[in-house]
Design a protein around this motif. Structure first.
Motif, short mmCIF file in Angstrom:
data_model
loop_
_atom_site.label_atom_id
_atom_site.label_comp_id
_atom_site.label_asym_id
_atom_site.label_seq_id
_atom_site.Cartn_x
_atom_site.Cartn_y
_atom_site.Cartn_z
N ASN A 8 1.02 -1.13 0.00
CA ASN A 8 -0.10 0.10 0.03
C ASN A 8 0.90 1.31 0.01
N ARG A 9 2.18 1.01 0.32
CA ARG A 9 2.93 2.22 0.02
C ARG A 9 2.96 2.99 -1.23
N SER A 10 3.45 4.03 -1.43
CA SER A 10 3.39 4.70 -2.80
C SER A 10 4.80 4.34 -3.55
N ARG A 11 4.65 4.68 -4.84
CA ARG A 11 6.05 4.49 -5.42
C ARG A 11 7.26 4.80 -4.84
N SER A 12 7.14 6.31 -4.76
CA SER A 12 8.33 7.13 -4.12
C SER A 12 8.81 6.55 -2.95
N GLU A 13 7.75 5.86 -1.92
CA GLU A 13 8.09 5.44 -0.73
C GLU A 13 8.94 4.21 -1.09
N LYS A 14 8.47 3.44 -1.93
CA LYS A 14 9.16 2.04 -2.18
C LYS A 14 10.58 2.28 -2.80
N ARG A 15 10.84 3.56 -3.65
CA ARG A 15 12.04 3.68 -4.04
C ARG A 15 13.00 4.28 -3.07
N LEU A 16 12.45 4.91 -2.19
CA LEU A 16 13.24 5.28 -0.96
C LEU A 16 13.90 4.07 -0.05
N PHE A 17 12.84 3.16 -0.07
CA PHE A 17 13.34 1.94 0.73
C PHE A 17 14.45 1.25 0.07
N LEU A 18 14.36 1.07 -1.43
CA LEU A 18 15.51 0.40 -1.98
C LEU A 18 16.60 1.16 -1.97
N ILE A 19 16.62 2.45 -2.24
CA ILE A 19 17.91 3.10 -1.93
C ILE A 19 18.40 3.04 -0.76
N ALA A 20 17.53 3.00 0.56
CA ALA A 20 18.21 2.85 1.75
C ALA A 20 18.80 1.50 1.90
N LEU A 21 18.10 0.49 1.25
CA LEU A 21 18.63 -0.89 1.39
C LEU A 21 19.96 -1.02 0.67
N ASP A 22 20.08 -0.18 -0.72
CA ASP A 22 21.44 -0.47 -1.24
C ASP A 22 22.55 0.20 -0.14
N ILE A 23 22.33 1.28 0.10
CA ILE A 23 22.72 2.15 1.07
C ILE A 23 23.71 1.30 2.12
N PHE A 24 23.06 0.48 2.62
CA PHE A 24 23.33 -0.57 3.69
C PHE A 24 24.20 -1.79 3.03
N LEU A 25 23.70 -2.32 2.07
CA LEU A 25 24.44 -3.59 1.27
C LEU A 25 25.66 -2.97 0.73
N ILE A 26 25.94 -1.93 0.00
CA ILE A 26 26.96 -1.78 -0.67
C ILE A 26 28.24 -1.67 0.03
N PRO A 27 28.41 -1.05 1.31
CA PRO A 27 29.56 -1.11 2.14
C PRO A 27 29.55 -2.53 2.98
N LEU A 28 28.49 -3.16 3.05
CA LEU A 28 29.07 -4.58 3.54
C LEU A 28 29.43 -5.53 2.43
N ILE A 29 29.06 -5.46 1.32
CA ILE A 29 29.51 -6.36 0.15
C ILE A 29 31.11 -5.95 0.07
N LEU A 30 31.45 -4.59 0.05
CA LEU A 30 32.86 -4.21 0.01
C LEU A 30 33.68 -4.76 1.10
N PHE A 31 33.14 -4.63 2.29
CA PHE A 31 33.83 -5.10 3.70
C PHE A 31 34.15 -6.80 3.39
N ILE A 32 32.74 -7.09 2.94
CA ILE A 32 33.16 -8.82 2.84
C ILE A 32 34.15 -8.84 1.55
N SER A 33 34.22 -8.36 0.69
CA SER A 33 35.30 -8.57 -0.41
C SER A 33 36.62 -8.45 0.19
N PHE A 34 37.03 -7.72 0.83
CA PHE A 34 38.32 -7.37 1.41
C PHE A 34 38.67 -8.83 2.48
N TYR A 35 37.81 -9.28 3.11
CA TYR A 35 38.10 -10.20 4.04
C TYR A 35 37.96 -11.57 3.24
N SER A 36 37.12 -11.66 2.22
CA SER A 36 37.28 -12.80 1.49
C SER A 36 38.50 -13.11 0.81
#
Length: 642
Positions: free
Chosen positions: A11-39
């Motif tokens: 029931n959320r609007s498209r703009s709210e869903k897009r903001l959620f995806l952006i927030a999710l990517d902001i969390f995931l990008i540095p996490l993936i980079l950190f794992i890349s160093f340790y892997s």
């Protein structure tokens, strides 16, 4: 709990869903980079506190690139393989730009294995999160992702009938109704919620609506125009159901849902016809329509059938067009329950033997002459064929009708006959001159008249079907010039006015139809793009859907058209029909000029043909590669320009 959470997210609007995806990517990008160093066991790189800045830098680089590449514009419900390709490219570009930024900022060298793992990680994680979210949120719905989400505008009987037709159809997903009746707001009709027009923008965004279908068959033109102006600003395809008369049978089908009516594109009201004028030249009479299978000719035939003639003769040179209109008219005659004789004649107005046979019994009373070559560039490239049909075909038909003492002869003319710059317009002006001259002959008992009007929407060669096809193909829409304007009228309205004008004729009349305000073609193209649920691609909106491309004026084409040669014009009993009082030649003078033109045509000398045309049509300015000499001192020879 799970169901409530899912419903809350949906029931959320498209703009709210897009903001959620952006927030999710902001969390995931540095996490993936950190794992890349340790892997890769390169964590020593992070022992320097300054190097920890690579993590916020990765976010600052990636998010704008993902936005630019459209990763947050895609609708999750319709997530498909082409979107995965966009993620692959976007993550690769982000990784490369990130490495470039590190070099420019003098960071310690990062091993290529870390960069490769970072790119592949971001690609895989972002793809998996989108697919997982799609499956969890939409489940079975995603299996029918092609189903159009539809709002029906109008919750009355027509809207309800439409809803009952669409509900069982798996290609449609009904969201609800829009209606301006405040007493219906918030109620359910056939299990579908009724929204007010004020809720329309929010509803379209919230429910990801693809299409709005107008179910307002009895609404007047001005009300429909107000609704279309509102919908034009929204990212949704707009279509409509047929007129109210078509729904009476209760047999509405999905195939009956059409694009917006071309009359609505014009945005003006049609004047009701004068019912006393319509039957004068038609009812219980023998009628001939030339060019009966064309866009104007076929509509003439339909309206003539509704006025109960005694006999209708269809003259058409295209076998398929003649067959098609004859089949349609047969069905109309059966419905009307009138006894109307229908004659099919395959042939041309240039065939003298054929015309004499048709008129030999002197029974034809009214002729509507719609047969003509009208495509400006084609006639410009083939002037002999154009003149043979439009000029000498008209002359032959008119003289044959006059000799047979036909009562009325109505020529369908064009605004391109006024100060023409092309052979087609010139040929139609000469056709007018022929009828004006014949009308003055003492022995003539036939009432000759001409009806001049501009472009008709929806005819063969018209911009509307052309633009619709170009939109369907993904564009661009091609327009000759950004400032080009044209007069427009729908085919049924133009034909209705032609019939009424012919009924008011006294002989030699030039009737001009009031076409309203001229329409800027670029504006028409833009309106059609928006009502298709798409956006215009231009400098202000480079991510738009359909571009409008300006190709330059074609040979013989004007920026604007005119309907009157002079200022001497008077009104008639119909508010949309004017009578123009224009100068013309006597038959003896015109006949000599036509004889000379015909002789030049026999040797196919284009320069001499156009030179002779300037001696016949005052104001004709041809497009030529070389200047021509003219006997007409009022004509200044010009050269072709682009």
């Amino acid at each position: 709990m799970k169901s409530n959470l899912k419903k809350h997210i949906l029931n959320r609007s498209r703009s709210e869903k897009r903001l959620f995806l952006i927030a999710l990517d902001i969390f995931l990008i540095p996490l993936i980079l950190f794992i890349s160093f340790y892997s890769t066991e390169k964590q020593t790189f992070l022992q320097n506190s300054y190097n920890w800045l690579v993590f916020p830098l990765s976010i600052l680089v990636a998010i704008p690139i993902y936005m630019k590449m459209g990763l947050y514009r895609a609708i999750l419900k319709y997530f498909r393989s082409h979107a995965i390709g966009s993620i692959l490219i976007a993550t690769l570009i982000a990784a490369v730009v990130w490495v470039g930024a590190l070099v420019l900022l003098n960071f310690q060298h990062i091993p290529s294995s870390v960069v490769l793992l970072y790119w592949l990680g971001t690609f895989m994680v972002i793809t998996v999160t989108r697919l997982s979210a799609q499956q969890w949120l939409y489940g079975e719905i995603s299996k029918n992702a092609s189903a159009k989400k539809v709002l029906i505008y109008g919750a009355g009987s027509a809207g309800s009938q439409l809803a009952m037709v669409l509900k069982p159809d798996p290609s449609y997903s009904l969201i609800g109704f829009i209606d301006d009746d405040k007493s219906l707001e918030g109620w359910n009709v056939l299990g579908l919620k009724v929204f007010s027009p004020l809720q329309l923008p929010a509803s379209i965004e919230k429910y990801c609506v693809d299409e709005v279908i107008l179910a307002l068959p009895s609404a007047n033109r001005s009300n429909r125009q107000l609704i279309l102006e509102q919908l034009e600003k929204l990212p949704v395809h707009v279509r409509s159901i047929p007129a109210f008369a078509d729904l009476v049978s209760g047999k509405l089908q999905t195939a009956d849902i059409n694009d917006i009516d071309i009359d609505d594109l014009l945005g003006r009201n049609i004047v009701e016809p004068d019912s006393s004028l319509l039957p004068i030249n038609i009812t219980n009479k023998v009628i001939m329509v030339t060019g009966a299978g064309g866009s104007i000719g076929s509509e003439l035939c339909r309206q003539i059938i509704s006025l109960a003639p005694k006999k209708l003769i269809l003259l058409e040179q295209s076998e398929f067009a003649l067959y098609k209109i004859e089949q349609e008219l047969d069905a109309l005659i059966k419905k009307s329950e009138n006894h109307i004789e229908l004659n099919r004649v395959l042939g041309s107005v240039t065939n003298e033997v054929l015309l004499k046979r048709l008129f030999q019994n002197k029974t034809i009373q009214t002729i509507y002459h719609a047969a003509a070559y009208k495509h400006v560039p084609l006639v410009e490239e083939n002037p002999v064929a154009g003149l043979a049909n439009n000029v000498f075909g008209t002359q032959l038909l008119a003289e044959t009708a006059m000799n047979a003492n036909a009562e009325s002869f109505i020529l369908i003319s064009t605004d391109k006959a006024v100060r023409p710059t092309n052979v087609m317009g010139c040929s139609k002006r000469i056709a007018e001159l022929i009828l004006q001259a014949l009308a003055e002959k003492p022995e003539s008992k036939t009432v000759f008249t001409m009806v001049r009007f501009g472009n008709v929407l929806g005819s063969s060669g018209s911009v509307v079907p052309k633009f619709r096809q170009q939109i369907k193909e993904g564009g661009p829409i091609t327009v000759t010039h950004k400032d080009i304007t044209r007069f427009f009228m729908s085919i049924p309205e133009a034909v209705q006015l032609v019939i009424q004008a012919g009924a008011m004729a006294k002989g030699g009349d030039v009737f001009v139809l009031d076409m309203g305000e001229s329409v800027k073609i670029a504006d028409l193209a833009e309106k059609m793009i928006k009502l298709s649920g798409l956006s215009v691609k231009n400098d202000k909106n480079p991510d738009g859907d359909i571009a409008i491309q300006f190709n330059g004026l074609r040979p013989g084409e004007k920026l604007y058209e005119e309907l009157l040669i002079g200022e001497n014009v008077s009104g008639t009993k119909h508010q949309r029909i004017m009578r123009a009082n224009e100068e013309f030649m006597t038959w003896s003078t015109l006949e000599q000029k036509l004889d000379k033109l015909e002789k030049i045509m026999q040797v196919d000398n284009i320069l001499e043909i156009k030179s002779q045309l300037t001696n016949i049509v005052d104001g004709y300015k041809p497009w030529l590669e070389k200047p021509i000499m003219s006997d007409n001192k009022n004509v200044i020879p010009i050269t072709k320009s682009y």
